[in-house]
Design a protein around this motif. Structure first.
Motif, PDB file in Angstrom:
ATOM      1  N   ALA A  31       0.833  -1.210   0.000  1.00 24.19           N
ATOM      2  CA  ALA A  31       0.000   0.000   0.000  1.00 24.19           C
ATOM      3  C   ALA A  31       0.865   1.257   0.000  1.00 24.19           C
ATOM      4  O   ALA A  31       0.549   2.230  -0.691  1.00 24.19           O
ATOM      5  CB  ALA A  31      -0.927  -0.003   1.205  1.00 24.19           C
ATOM      6  N   ALA A  32       1.951   1.225   0.758  1.00 26.50           N
ATOM      7  CA  ALA A  32       2.835   2.388   0.840  1.00 26.50           C
ATOM      8  C   ALA A  32       3.535   2.654  -0.492  1.00 26.50           C
ATOM      9  O   ALA A  32       3.811   3.807  -0.836  1.00 26.50           O
ATOM     10  CB  ALA A  32       3.863   2.188   1.942  1.00 26.50           C
ATOM     11  N   ASN A  33       3.809   1.592  -1.242  1.00 27.06           N
ATOM     12  CA  ASN A  33       4.527   1.735  -2.515  1.00 27.06           C
ATOM     13  C   ASN A  33       3.593   1.817  -3.713  1.00 27.06           C
ATOM     14  O   ASN A  33       4.055   1.898  -4.846  1.00 27.06           O
ATOM     15  CB  ASN A  33       5.498   0.564  -2.714  1.00 27.06           C
ATOM     16  N   GLY A  34       2.287   1.749  -3.470  1.00 23.05           N
ATOM     17  CA  GLY A  34       1.324   1.826  -4.566  1.00 23.05           C
ATOM     18  C   GLY A  34       1.442   0.658  -5.533  1.00 23.05           C
ATOM     19  O   GLY A  34       1.261   0.831  -6.732  1.00 23.05           O
ATOM     20  N   GLU A  35       1.742  -0.515  -5.005  1.00 20.89           N
ATOM     21  CA  GLU A  35       1.926  -1.690  -5.860  1.00 20.89           C
ATOM     22  C   GLU A  35       0.595  -2.311  -6.262  1.00 20.89           C
ATOM     23  O   GLU A  35      -0.477  -1.825  -5.902  1.00 20.89           O
ATOM     24  CB  GLU A  35       2.810  -2.718  -5.142  1.00 20.89           C
ATOM     25  N   ASP A  36       0.663  -3.380  -6.988  1.00 24.67           N
ATOM     26  CA  ASP A  36      -0.459  -4.110  -7.580  1.00 24.67           C
ATOM     27  C   ASP A  36      -1.628  -4.296  -6.608  1.00 24.67           C
ATOM     28  O   ASP A  36      -1.517  -5.006  -5.617  1.00 24.67           O
ATOM     29  CB  ASP A  36       0.058  -5.465  -8.063  1.00 24.67           C
TER      30      ASP A  36
END
Length: 67
Positions: A31-36
């Motif tokens: 969530a913090a890295n805006g991943e898949d």
């Protein structure tokens, strides 16, 4: 239905709780890295399954009371 010893239940709970914590950490990282988002949803679903399994095993640890 399978019968488990209290030691087996405690062991399994320990494993499931560890996996639950690891998934929590992984979901937060994603969530913090805006991943898949699709993968995050899959991990969240697995986390809920683990929570259900943990609850069932915890219930198994509670002895039945005589009527």
């Amino acid at each position: 239905m399978d019968t488990y010893t209290p030691e087996q239940i405690a062991e399994r709970l320990q494993v499931l709780r560890r996996e639950h914590r690891q998934l929590d950490t992984e979901i937060e990282r994603m969530a913090a890295n805006g991943e898949d988002e699709l993968e995050a949803k899959r991990l969240k679903r697995r986390k809920l399954q683990l929570k259900d399994c943990i609850a069932k095993l915890e219930d198994m640890q509670i002895p039945d009371e005589p009527a």
